[in-house]
Write an enzyme that holds these catalytic residues in place. Structure first.
Site, PDB file in Angstrom:
ATOM      1  N   HIS A  57       0.850  -1.197   0.097  1.00 47.23           N
ATOM      2  CA  HIS A  57       0.144   0.055  -0.145  1.00 47.23           C
ATOM      3  C   HIS A  57       0.841   1.110   0.050  1.00 47.23           C
ATOM      4  O   HIS A  57       2.002   1.366   0.190  1.00 47.23           O
ATOM      5  CB  HIS A  57      -0.887  -0.021   1.294  1.00 47.23           C
ATOM      6  CG  HIS A  57      -2.117  -1.016   1.062  1.00 47.23           C
ATOM      7  ND1 HIS A  57      -2.622  -1.401   2.217  1.00 47.23           N
ATOM      8  CD2 HIS A  57      -2.514  -1.651  -0.087  1.00 47.23           C
ATOM      9  CE1 HIS A  57      -3.762  -2.333   1.848  1.00 47.23           C
ATOM     10  NE2 HIS A  57      -3.445  -2.453   0.577  1.00 47.23           N
ATOM     11  N   LYS A  79       5.177   1.471   0.807  1.00 38.09           N
ATOM     12  CA  LYS A  79       5.996   1.234  -0.333  1.00 38.09           C
ATOM     13  C   LYS A  79       7.279   1.509  -0.048  1.00 38.09           C
ATOM     14  O   LYS A  79       8.226   0.546  -0.132  1.00 38.09           O
ATOM     15  CB  LYS A  79       5.530   2.159  -1.407  1.00 38.09           C
ATOM     16  CG  LYS A  79       4.256   1.555  -2.317  1.00 38.09           C
ATOM     17  CD  LYS A  79       3.964   2.252  -3.428  1.00 38.09           C
ATOM     18  CE  LYS A  79       2.756   2.234  -4.014  1.00 38.09           C
ATOM     19  NZ  LYS A  79       2.039   1.061  -4.032  1.00 38.09           N
ATOM     20  N   GLY A 103       0.934  -2.761  -9.993  1.00 36.22           N
ATOM     21  CA  GLY A 103       1.130  -1.289 -10.433  1.00 36.22           C
ATOM     22  C   GLY A 103       2.490  -0.734 -10.389  1.00 36.22           C
ATOM     23  O   GLY A 103       3.626  -0.922 -10.645  1.00 36.22           O
ATOM     24  N   THR A 104       2.319   0.505  -9.386  1.00 39.99           N
ATOM     25  CA  THR A 104       3.451   1.165  -9.284  1.00 39.99           C
ATOM     26  C   THR A 104       4.510   0.690  -8.015  1.00 39.99           C
ATOM     27  O   THR A 104       5.627   0.983  -8.507  1.00 39.99           O
ATOM     28  CB  THR A 104       2.982   2.575  -8.343  1.00 39.99           C
ATOM     29  OG1 THR A 104       1.552   3.093  -8.993  1.00 39.99           O
ATOM     30  CG2 THR A 104       4.060   3.594  -8.075  1.00 39.99           C
ATOM     31  N   THR A 105       4.092  -0.446  -7.304  1.00 39.05           N
ATOM     32  CA  THR A 105       4.963  -1.165  -6.441  1.00 39.05           C
ATOM     33  C   THR A 105       5.862  -1.862  -7.822  1.00 39.05           C
ATOM     34  O   THR A 105       7.220  -2.092  -7.358  1.00 39.05           O
ATOM     35  CB  THR A 105       4.283  -2.013  -5.863  1.00 39.05           C
ATOM     36  OG1 THR A 105       3.541  -1.479  -4.833  1.00 39.05           O
ATOM     37  CG2 THR A 105       5.120  -2.889  -4.784  1.00 39.05           C
ATOM     38  N   SER A 163      -2.542  -1.673 -11.103  1.00 37.98           N
ATOM     39  CA  SER A 163      -2.408  -1.167  -9.553  1.00 37.98           C
ATOM     40  C   SER A 163      -3.590  -1.725  -8.857  1.00 37.98           C
ATOM     41  O   SER A 163      -4.553  -2.338  -9.356  1.00 37.98           O
ATOM     42  CB  SER A 163      -2.899   0.354  -9.666  1.00 37.98           C
ATOM     43  OG  SER A 163      -2.952   0.963  -8.401  1.00 37.98           O
ATOM     44  N   GLY A 164      -3.309  -2.078  -7.466  1.00 37.76           N
ATOM     45  CA  GLY A 164      -4.255  -2.910  -6.627  1.00 37.76           C
ATOM     46  C   GLY A 164      -5.708  -2.216  -6.699  1.00 37.76           C
ATOM     47  O   GLY A 164      -6.663  -3.130  -7.080  1.00 37.76           O
ATOM     48  N   ASP A 175      -4.876  -6.330  -7.394  1.00 33.63           N
ATOM     49  CA  ASP A 175      -4.902  -7.410  -6.345  1.00 33.63           C
ATOM     50  C   ASP A 175      -5.838  -8.742  -6.445  1.00 33.63           C
ATOM     51  O   ASP A 175      -5.322  -9.842  -6.344  1.00 33.63           O
ATOM     52  CB  ASP A 175      -5.790  -6.804  -4.887  1.00 33.63           C
ATOM     53  CG  ASP A 175      -5.084  -5.740  -4.291  1.00 33.63           C
ATOM     54  OD1 ASP A 175      -3.567  -5.741  -4.390  1.00 33.63           O
ATOM     55  OD2 ASP A 175      -5.658  -5.000  -3.419  1.00 33.63           O
ATOM     56  N   ASP A 233      -1.353  -1.636   4.537  1.00 37.50           N
ATOM     57  CA  ASP A 233      -1.458  -0.643   5.956  1.00 37.50           C
ATOM     58  C   ASP A 233      -2.421  -0.679   6.625  1.00 37.50           C
ATOM     59  O   ASP A 233      -3.700  -0.374   6.419  1.00 37.50           O
ATOM     60  CB  ASP A 233      -1.410   0.647   5.161  1.00 37.50           C
ATOM     61  CG  ASP A 233      -1.276   1.939   6.079  1.00 37.50           C
ATOM     62  OD1 ASP A 233      -1.386   1.770   7.410  1.00 37.50           O
ATOM     63  OD2 ASP A 233      -1.054   3.274   5.686  1.00 37.50           O
ATOM     64  N   HIS A 287     -10.215   0.026  -1.940  1.00 37.46           N
ATOM     65  CA  HIS A 287     -10.338  -1.323  -2.725  1.00 37.46           C
ATOM     66  C   HIS A 287     -10.464  -2.435  -1.393  1.00 37.46           C
ATOM     67  O   HIS A 287      -9.717  -3.473  -1.654  1.00 37.46           O
ATOM     68  CB  HIS A 287      -9.336  -1.680  -3.624  1.00 37.46           C
ATOM     69  CG  HIS A 287      -8.007  -1.507  -3.099  1.00 37.46           C
ATOM     70  ND1 HIS A 287      -7.294  -0.419  -2.942  1.00 37.46           N
ATOM     71  CD2 HIS A 287      -6.853  -2.698  -3.102  1.00 37.46           C
ATOM     72  CE1 HIS A 287      -5.900  -0.648  -2.342  1.00 37.46           C
ATOM     73  NE2 HIS A 287      -5.895  -2.086  -2.589  1.00 37.46           N
ATOM     74  N   ASP A 304     -11.022  -5.914  -2.046  1.00 40.68           N
ATOM     75  CA  ASP A 304     -10.025  -6.534  -2.925  1.00 40.68           C
ATOM     76  C   ASP A 304      -8.975  -7.168  -2.092  1.00 40.68           C
ATOM     77  O   ASP A 304      -8.337  -8.344  -2.163  1.00 40.68           O
ATOM     78  CB  ASP A 304      -9.550  -5.978  -4.012  1.00 40.68           C
ATOM     79  CG  ASP A 304     -10.606  -5.566  -4.916  1.00 40.68           C
ATOM     80  OD1 ASP A 304     -11.732  -6.045  -5.007  1.00 40.68           O
ATOM     81  OD2 ASP A 304     -10.228  -4.552  -5.620  1.00 40.68           O
ATOM     82  N   ARG A 316      -7.756 -13.884   1.593  1.00 43.17           N
ATOM     83  CA  ARG A 316      -8.572 -15.019   1.702  1.00 43.17           C
ATOM     84  C   ARG A 316      -8.169 -16.150   0.818  1.00 43.17           C
ATOM     85  O   ARG A 316      -8.075 -17.291   0.971  1.00 43.17           O
ATOM     86  CB  ARG A 316     -10.240 -14.881   1.467  1.00 43.17           C
ATOM     87  CG  ARG A 316     -11.038 -15.879   1.638  1.00 43.17           C
ATOM     88  CD  ARG A 316     -12.357 -15.591   1.196  1.00 43.17           C
ATOM     89  NE  ARG A 316     -13.128 -16.593   0.522  1.00 43.17           N
ATOM     90  CZ  ARG A 316     -13.051 -17.439  -0.481  1.00 43.17           C
ATOM     91  NH1 ARG A 316     -11.978 -17.046  -1.312  1.00 43.17           N
ATOM     92  NH2 ARG A 316     -13.619 -18.255  -0.577  1.00 43.17           N
TER      93      ARG A 316
END
Length: 187
Positions: A19, A23, A46-48, A65-66, A71, A91, A98, A101, A107
């Site tokens: 998150h 990051k 995404g950005t990660t 991106s999540g 996700d 976080d 989201h 998600d 899960r």
């Protein structure tokens, strides 16, 4: 309940997610563990993924991106058996748009018995495990009873009803395992 086995090769397929407020933590951790991480196949949301690719100087499969479905893409890869390990620095103090998600990803990782590291400490323990660089057999529950729970009603042309016999059999085996009458590794 019978168990299935999924062989996991020495070269793991690792999903990395962080998150926004985590990051920096993930990047610092990844740089510190670069020598170990580059021995494995990496994918990230995404950005990660962009940040990790630059920081590590190695190829990272970048998904959405999540909040845009990343996700869920990782969750789908878990269900397909192509993710072996997740490092997810989420976080807990910041609401996420989201959040459903995120919960679904965690899960599905539990459903398919995929290890998840949610912070530096758990990531350190897992990546330093001897299992990270060796083959491993991940034990999966056999979901055949779950998948076929409506078949009896459908074959008879009746309204779909859960398979009560299958549910009762699973409940009986679980009770026996909990009572110590069965060895869970042999069921």
């Amino acid at each position: 309940m019978t168990m299935d086995a999924l062989p996991v090769p020495p070269r793991k397929r690792i999903a990395l997610v962080a998150h926004d407020h985590k990051k920096r933590d993930l990047l610092e951790w990844a740089k510190y563990n670069r020598a170990l991480l580059v021995q494995h196949e990496l994918c990230a949301t995404g950005t990660t993924g962009l940040l990790l690719e630059k920081a590590l100087g190695t190829k990272v499969l970048k998904l959405q991106s999540g909040p845009l479905g990343g996700d869920q893409q990782i969750g789908a890869k878990i269900a397909e058996g192509v993710i072996d390990f997740i490092i997810f620095f989420w976080d807990p103090l910041e609401p996420q748009p989201h959040d459903p998600d995120v919960k679904a990803l965690l899960r599905i990782a539990v459903v398919w018995n995929v290890p998840v590291a949610c912070n530096r400490a758990s990531a350190d323990f897992m990546i330093s495990s001897p299992l990270m660089s060796s083959a491993y057999v991940r034990i999966l529950p056999n979901f055949d009873l779950h998948r076929s729970r409506f078949e009896a009603g459908l074959e008879e042309g009746l309204e779909a009803q859960p398979n009560a016999e299958a549910d009762a059999a699973v409940d009986a085996q679980l009770a026996a395992i909990l009572d110590g009458e069965l060895d869970a590794t042999n069921t």
